[in-house]
Design an enzyme around this catalytic site. Sequence first.
Site, PDB file in Angstrom:
ATOM      1  CB  THR A 175       6.255  -7.003  -0.392  1.00  0.00           C
ATOM      2  OG1 THR A 175       6.908  -5.802   0.025  1.00  0.00           O
ATOM      3  CG2 THR A 175       6.060  -7.909   0.812  1.00  0.00           C
ATOM      4  CE1 TYR A 205       5.522  -1.832   2.007  1.00  0.00           C
ATOM      5  CE2 TYR A 205       4.272  -3.480   0.805  1.00  0.00           C
ATOM      6  CZ  TYR A 205       5.354  -3.131   1.598  1.00  0.00           C
ATOM      7  OH  TYR A 205       6.265  -4.088   1.976  1.00  0.00           O
ATOM      8  CB  THR A 273       7.905   1.200  -5.568  1.00  0.00           C
ATOM      9  OG1 THR A 273       8.882   0.355  -6.205  1.00  0.00           O
ATOM     10  CG2 THR A 273       8.023   2.611  -6.121  1.00  0.00           C
ATOM     11  CD  GLU A 274       8.950  -3.093  -0.814  1.00  0.00           C
ATOM     12  OE1 GLU A 274       8.749  -4.146  -1.462  1.00  0.00           O
ATOM     13  OE2 GLU A 274      10.028  -2.817  -0.262  1.00  0.00           O
ATOM     14  CB  VAL A 275       5.152  -4.143  -7.102  1.00  0.00           C
ATOM     15  CG1 VAL A 275       4.162  -4.900  -7.959  1.00  0.00           C
ATOM     16  CG2 VAL A 275       5.317  -2.722  -7.616  1.00  0.00           C
TER      17      VAL A 275
END
Length: 305
Positions: A175, A205, A273-275
Site C-alpha cells: 500500500t 498489515y 501482505t501489504e507493506v
Amino acid sequence: MNDTRFYPIGTPNQPWGAAEKAEWRARQVPVRSYANDVVPKLDALRDRFDVTQYGTLDYTPHTYPLFAVRSKNWNPSLPSVLVTGGVHGYETSGVEGALQFLDTRAADYAGRANVLVVPCVSPWGYERIQRWNADAIDPNRSFVADSPAQESAALMALLAPLREGMVMHIDLHETTDSDESEFRPALAARDGKPFEPGLIPDGFYLVDDTENPQPAFQQAVNAAVEQVTHIAPADDRNEIIGSAVVAPGVIQYPLKTLGLCASITGARFTTTTEVYPDSPRATPQQCNDAQVAAVCAAIDYALAH
C-alpha cells in the site's frame, strides 16, 4: 463554478469509454525494465529450481514472457505452497521479495513441500509502475471465470491442475502513497464516481478471507514480520483503508467475491501482505525482508497445521 475534476482524463461522473482508456494508456511509459531487472534473476535460479514460461502477455507492440519457479522433483505426495508477487506491477517489494525468498529461503523447504513462486504476474505494470494492466483493468479484481485480464487468466490456467494439493497461498502486495495520489483517483474517474479521499496506513498489515478466516495463521505471519518492520495501527475508526481491523494488523475481504488473487487456489491458509514502502520507518530492504519473513512464517504455519 465548482470544478469537480480530480483526474486529468475523462469527464466527471461519466465512466471511461474506449477513447479515455486509450488516452490513459498513451500516458503510461516504461520507466524500468522487466527484461533487465527480473528475468536475469530468474535465469540465475535455473540450476536450483525449475523455471518455466507459463504464458505470454501480448500488448502489441510489447510482449512479455510470464515465468513460474517451482521445486525440482515436484512430489504430488507433498503439500504444495504458492507465493505470488507483482499482481500489481508497481508494488516493488512484492516482486523483489518473491525473488529474494527464492534466492535465500525456498530451498529450506526441499523434501517438506512443493514450492511454486510466480514473482511478477504483471510485467507491463511493473515496467510502468502501474496498478492496472494495459487495458485499464485491475488484475487483482479479475481472478474470475472468463477473466478480462490476460495476467489473471494466465495465472489461473497455470494453477488449474495444481489446486488440489495447495495448502497455502500468500500474495505479496504494497500500500503506497501513490494509491491515494494516483490510483484511487484514477479508479474513481474510470468508473465515473466521485473520489473520496482516504488514509494510507503506516506499516505492514494483512488481508484475511472473510469467507474462510484463519486468525491464528494471520497472527503467526504478523508476529514474524514484526521482527523486521512495524505493524500498521488502526485509525481512529478502528479501520485500515476503510475496513474494520479484526486483529492487530489484520483486515478481511471476501476474496473470491472480489476476484482477488489469494482466492484462486482454494487453499485453507491464504493471506495478502501489504507493506508500506513510503514509511520513514522502513527502507526498501526492510520491505523486501518483511515479505520474505511473511512467506516463511506462512509456509511454516501451514506445514505445522
